[in-house]
Design a protein around this motif. Structure first.
Motif, short mmCIF file in Angstrom:
data_model
loop_
_atom_site.label_atom_id
_atom_site.label_comp_id
_atom_site.label_asym_id
_atom_site.label_seq_id
_atom_site.Cartn_x
_atom_site.Cartn_y
_atom_site.Cartn_z
N ALA A 561 -38.28 30.20 17.92
CA ALA A 561 -37.44 31.06 18.16
C ALA A 561 -37.16 31.21 19.91
N ASP A 562 -38.40 30.95 20.61
CA ASP A 562 -38.10 31.03 21.86
C ASP A 562 -37.02 29.83 22.34
N LEU A 563 -37.14 28.79 21.51
CA LEU A 563 -36.49 27.54 21.95
C LEU A 563 -34.92 27.58 21.19
N ASN A 564 -34.58 28.76 20.44
CA ASN A 564 -33.48 29.12 19.65
C ASN A 564 -33.26 28.10 18.46
N ARG A 565 -34.47 27.49 18.29
CA ARG A 565 -34.20 26.58 16.70
C ARG A 565 -34.78 27.66 15.84
N HIS A 566 -33.33 28.28 15.23
CA HIS A 566 -33.82 29.32 14.51
C HIS A 566 -34.10 29.08 13.07
N TRP A 573 -42.15 30.57 9.72
CA TRP A 573 -42.61 31.94 9.05
C TRP A 573 -42.57 32.14 7.69
N ARG A 574 -41.67 31.38 6.93
CA ARG A 574 -41.64 31.36 5.70
C ARG A 574 -42.91 30.76 5.01
N ASN A 575 -43.35 29.74 5.65
CA ASN A 575 -44.67 28.79 5.21
C ASN A 575 -45.80 29.96 5.52
N MET A 590 -39.02 37.31 10.52
CA MET A 590 -37.78 36.88 9.99
C MET A 590 -36.69 38.05 9.94
N VAL A 591 -36.99 39.18 9.44
CA VAL A 591 -35.87 40.34 9.36
C VAL A 591 -35.26 40.48 10.76
N ILE A 592 -36.18 40.47 11.79
CA ILE A 592 -35.49 40.76 13.10
C ILE A 592 -34.53 39.47 13.51
N LEU A 593 -35.18 38.26 13.41
CA LEU A 593 -34.35 37.25 13.72
C LEU A 593 -32.76 37.12 12.92
N LEU A 594 -32.93 37.27 11.69
CA LEU A 594 -31.68 37.31 10.96
C LEU A 594 -30.89 38.51 11.32
N ASP A 595 -31.56 39.51 11.92
CA ASP A 595 -30.60 40.83 12.28
C ASP A 595 -30.01 40.43 13.46
N ASN A 596 -30.86 39.89 14.52
CA ASN A 596 -30.29 39.47 15.79
C ASN A 596 -29.17 38.26 15.68
N THR A 597 -29.14 37.53 14.85
CA THR A 597 -28.18 36.42 14.80
C THR A 597 -27.22 36.75 13.57
N ILE A 606 -34.44 39.63 2.58
CA ILE A 606 -35.87 39.15 3.32
C ILE A 606 -36.95 40.36 3.36
N GLY A 607 -36.21 41.67 4.03
CA GLY A 607 -36.81 42.99 4.17
C GLY A 607 -37.37 43.53 2.97
N LYS A 608 -36.37 43.36 1.62
CA LYS A 608 -36.70 44.25 0.40
C LYS A 608 -38.21 43.35 -0.25
N GLU A 609 -37.91 41.92 0.10
CA GLU A 609 -38.91 40.93 -0.42
C GLU A 609 -40.39 41.26 0.40
#
Length: 708
Positions: A561-566, A573-575, A590-597, A606-609
Motif C-alpha cells: 500500500a505504501d508503494l501504491n501497489r494496490h 490482506w485477502r491472504n 481492504m475497505v479503506i484502500l478500496l474507499d480511497n481508490t 468487502i465490508g459486509k463480508e
C-alpha cells in the motif's frame, strides 16, 4: 498371618494415631502448604499448555486431544515435544468447561486437591513398603508401621520441592501420574491378598490399566512397573508385568510418530558434548543437584537451563566432590540394603532406594536426551523414596541417641515447620510471573532465560526501559539468544531506534534462518527505514518458513500500500483474512484502500463480508459506514455509525464523520450536535472544526432567510 512390627517402627517416638487421624493431619498439612496458590495466575509454561492450547476449547473436537501433544501440537509435527499426556489435557478441558472460561482458580484448586489426596494415599503406600504386606485372620490388610508411614507421608506432604508440581498448573501431569502410580501399586498389592503364592489376575490387569492411565498423564507413570517387580511371586509376576510394560512402551513409541523430540544445546548442554567423560561427569553432577534439592529445598528455580549450571570440563573442578559424595551415600545405602541382618531394614532401604531412583530414570538422560538440566517437577515421585530413607534415618537416630530423643523430636518439628514455611513462601512466588521470574535471579543469575523472562514480563507491563536492561543482559549471557534479540529489536523499533533494531534482528535470522517472527519484524523495521525491497524480501522469507502467517501477510500488504501497489496489497490482506478470518486490521485496510481508490461498490462488498466474521467490530462498521455514506445510502450508513458509537462512544472521529453524513443528508441539527460532540472529545480532530464552521455559516444563512 500377623508379624511383628519392623524395627524401624519400634524405635520411633512419635504418638500412635488412628488411621483417620493420621490421614486428616497429612491432608491438612498438604493443604496449608500450598493453599495460598489457589488464586494465582497462569504463569510460565501455563501460557502454552493452557492459555494458547486450542484443545481446551469446547469448539475443538475431543478427538484432537488423542492426536496432539501436551502443548496442542500434532504429534506428527517435527516441532512437537512428543509429550503425549491426553488424560492431563482432558482434566484441563474439564476445568475450562466447568468455569466456562479460562479461570486459573479452578485449575489451582484441583491441583491442591490432588496433592492432598496423593499425600493421604502415601500413608497406605508407605505402610506396605515399610511394614510389609500383612493380613489378619479375616484377610484384612494390617498397617505394621503406623508411626513410620505417618511420618514419611507427612514429610512427603510438606516437601517444598513439590511447589512447581502443585502451584504450577502444568504440574498437573506429575500429580495425576503420581495418583495413578499409587493406585496401580495398591491394586497390584491387592492381588496378593491373603496369600504369598497365589494372586488375582483381575487385580494384576487392573494394575496394568492404572499404569496405562499413569503413562497417559505423564510418561514417568510407567515406572510403577519397576517398583511392582520388587514384590513377591517374582517369576510369574515378572512375565505379566514385562509383557504389559513392553506393550505400553511399544504403543507409546508408535504414538510418537516421527521419533523422539529435538532439543537444543541450551536446553541440555551436557547431552551435546562430544566427550563421553564430560557427559558422564555432568550427568552425575545433575543427579547430585537433584539429591541436594531433596535434602535442602531452599534453592529452587523455575528454570535451570541456559548457563544456570556451567559444564564441568576439568578434573580440578571442586563440584566433582558432590558427585563423589552422592555415590558414597548411594553405595553405602545399597550395601546396607543388601547385607543388613534385619529383614525389615533390607526391605525399607530397598524400597526407599527403588522409589527414589526408578521414577527418576526417564529424566536421567540414560535412555534418551531430555529437554532440561534440572526440573523440580520430576522429583515429585522420587521424593517418596527420599522420605522413606529419611524416616529410616530418624528411626536409627532415635535408637542410637535415646538420651536426646526430646532434642530429636524438637528438631523434627522444626524441620516440618521450616518446610511448611518454605512451601508457603515458594507457592506465593508461583502466584504471578513477576514474582516467579524475579525469585530466580538470586538462584540462577547466569541463566539467560531468567533475565529474558523478567524482561518480557516488564515489557508486557509497559516498563520498556527496565525490559531493555534485562534483554541486554540475557544476550550478554547468551550471545546466540535469538528470542531475546527479537524482543529487544521490537522494543527498539517502537522507540524509533531503528538502526540497532535492524542489527539485532539481522543477527537473529543469521543465527536461526528459519526464525519467521524475526524475519517479519526485520521487514517492519526495514519498511520504516524506507528500504522497501529488503523489507519485501524479509516478509517473503518469514512466509517461506511459516506458511500460515496472517500477520506477515498483513504487514506485507501495508508495504505494498505504501508503494501504491494496490492490487498486491489487497491480495496480501485477502491472504491474511483467509488464514485468520477474524483479522480485523486486514479487513479494515481492504475497505479503506478500496474507499480511497474509489472502488466503493467493492468496498461495500468487502465490508459486509468482514462484518459477517466480526459482527461487533466497530472499526469495520465505521469504515463501511463511510463507504455507504459516499454511496448515498444514508439510512444504512447512519445505522452503522450509531451502532459503532454504542461500542465506542468516545470516538471523536466517529461523531465527526456521522456529523458529515447528516450534513450531506440535510439533517443539519443532528450534524451540529455531533460536530460539537466530536470537538468536545478532541478539538484537534482533522477537518471537523472547518466542517463545523461551514455548517454554522449555512445555519446562519438559513436563519437570515427565515427572518427576511
Amino acid at each position: 498371618m500377623v508379624q511383628q512390627a519392623p524395627r524401624l517402627e519400634r524405635h520411633l517416638t512419635s504418638p500412635q494415631l488412628s488411621r483417620n487421624q493420621a490421614k486428616t493431619i497429612v491432608g491438612l498439612a498438604a493443604f496449608f502448604c500450598f493453599a495460598n496458590s489457589f488464586d494465582g495466575d497462569f504463569v510460565f509454561d501455563d501460557s502454552e499448555a493452557i492459555v494458547n492450547n486450542k484443545d481446551l476449547k469446547p469448539e475443538t473436537p475431543l478427538g484432537n486431544i488423542w492426536e496432539n501433544d501436551f502443548w496442542g501440537s500434532n504429534l506428527s509435527s517435527n516441532s512437537s515435544h512428543k509429550s503425549y499426556r491426553p488424560l492431563t489435557v482432558l482434566t484441563f478441558r474439564f476445568n475450562y468447561l466447568l468455569a466456562g472460561r479460562l479461570n486459573p482458580v479452578g485449575f489451582h484448586v484441583l491441583n491442591i486437591a490432588l496433592h492432598c489426596v496423593i499425600s493421604i494415599l502415601m500413608i497406605d503406600v508407605f505402610a506396605i513398603l515399610i511394614g510389609g504386606l500383612v493380613y489378619d485372620g479375616k484377610g484384612k490388610r494390617l498397617n505394621q508401621a503406623p508411626k513410620a508411614s505417618f511420618l514419611a507421608a507427612l514429610l512427603f506432604a510438606v516437601h517444598p520441592v513439590h511447589t512447581e508440581s502443585v502451584a504450577g498448573i502444568v504440574g498437573r501431569a506429575d500429580l495425576l501420574s503420581a495418583l495413578f502410580f499409587q493406585l496401580s501399586f495398591l491394586s497390584y498389592c491387592r492381588s496378593f491378598q491373603g496369600s504369598d503364592d497365589k494372586f488375582s489376575l483381575s487385580w494384576i490387569f487392573s494394575s496394568l490399566i492404572l499404569c496405562s492411565a499413569a503413562m497417559l498423564c505423564k510418561e514417568q507413570g510407567i515406572t510403577v512397573l519397576g517398583s511392582e517387580l520388587l514384590r513377591r511371586g517374582f517369576l510369574t509376576r515378572m512375565g505379566l508385568l514385562t509383557m504389559g510394560g513392553s506393550s505400553l512402551l511399544y504403543m507409546r513409541w508408535r504414538i510418537m510418530g516421527t521419533g523422539p523430540p529435538a532439543f537444543t544445546e541450551v536446553d541440555n548442554p551436557a547431552s551435546f558434548s562430544d566427550n563421553i567423560l564430560v557427559r558422564t561427569v555432568n550427568y552425575n553432577y545433575y543427579y547430585s543437584l537433584n539429591a541436594w534439592l531433596l535434602l535442602c529445598p531452599w534453592w529452587l528455580c523455575f528454570d535451570w537451563s541456559m548457563g544456570c549450571i556451567p559444564l564441568i570440563v576439568s578434573v580440578i573442578d571442586w563440584r566433582i566432590i558432590s558427585v563423589v559424595v552422592l555415590w558414597i551415600c548411594l553405595i553405602g545405602l545399597g550395601n546396607q540394603a543388601l547385607n543388613s541382618g534385619d529383614n525389615s531394614t533390607r526391605r525399607v532401604l530397598t524400597f526407599g532406594l527403588a522409589l527414589l531412583v526408578i521414577p527418576f530414570l526417564p529424566a536421567s538422560n540414560l535412555f534418551f536426551r531430555v529437554g532440561f538440566v534440572i526440573a523440580e517437577r520430576v522429583l515429585y515421585l522420587s521424593c517418596a523414596g527420599y522420605c522413606i530413607i529419611v524416616t529410616y534415618g530418624i528411626s536409627t537416630l532415635c535408637q542410637k541417641c535415646r538420651k536426646y530423643k526430646r532434642l530429636l523430636c524438637t528438631s523434627l518439628l522444626c524441620l516440618f515447620g521450616l518446610n511448611m514455611i518454605r512451601c508457603i513462601i515458594r507457592s506465593g512466588e508461583w502466584r504471578s510471573e513477576e514474582q516467579l521470574f524475579r525469585s530466580a535471579l538470586s538462584v540462577c543469575p547466569l541463566n539467560a532465560k531468567v533475565h529474558y523472562n523478567v524482561g518480557k514480563n516488564l515489557a508486557d507491563r509497559g516498563n520498556q526501559t527496565s525490559a531493555i536492561r534485562y534483554y541486554r543482559e540475557a544476550i550478554r549471557l547468551n550471545p546466540r539468544y535469538v528470542h531475546a534479540m527479537n524482543n529487544l529489536g521490537n522494543i527498539l523499533k517502537e522507540r524509533n531506534e531503528l538502526s540497532e533494531a535492524e542489527e539485532l534482528l539481522s543477527t537473529a535470522v543469521n543465527i536461526q534462518p528459519d526464525f519467521a517472527a524475526a524475519w517479519m519484524n526485520l521487514g517492519i523495521v526495514q519498511n520504516s527505514l524506507k528500504r522497501f525491497q529488503a523489507a519485501e524480501q524479509s516478509y517473503w522469507n518469514a512466509i517461506k518458513y511459516r506458511k500460515k502467517y496472517p500477520d506477515c501477510y498483513y504487514n506485507l500488504g501495508r508495504l505494498y500500500a505504501d508503494l501504491n501497489r494496490h492490487v498486491d496489497a489487497l491480495n496480501a490482506w485477502r491472504n491474511a483474512t483467509m488464514l485468520k478470518p477474524n483479522h480485523s486490521l486486514a479487513w479494515n485496510n481492504m475497505v479503506i484502500l478500496l474507499d480511497n481508490t474509489g472502488n466503493l461498490a467493492q468496498a461495500e462488498i468487502i465490508g459486509k463480508e468482514a462484518l459477517k466474521q466480526l459482527p461487533s467490530d466497530h472499526t469495520i462498521m465505521f469504515s463501511l459506514a463511510n463507504v455507504l455514506g459516499k454511496l448515498e445510502k444514508y439510512k444504512d450508513s447512519e445505522s452503522l455509525f450509531l451502532t459503532a458509537l454504542q461500542l465506542n462512544p468516545n470516538g471523536a472521529n466517529y461523531h465527526g464523520n456521522l456529523a458529515v453524513l447528516y450534513h450531506r443528508w440535510g439533517k443539519l441539527d443532528l450534524a451540529k450536535k455531533h460536530y460539537e460532540h466530536s470537538l468536545q472529545l478532541d478539538p484537534t480532530t482533522p477537518g471537523t472544526k472547518e466542517n463545523y464552521n461551514m455548517l454554522r455559516r449555512k445555519l446562519h444563512q438559513l436563519e437570515n432567510k427565515g427572518t427576511a
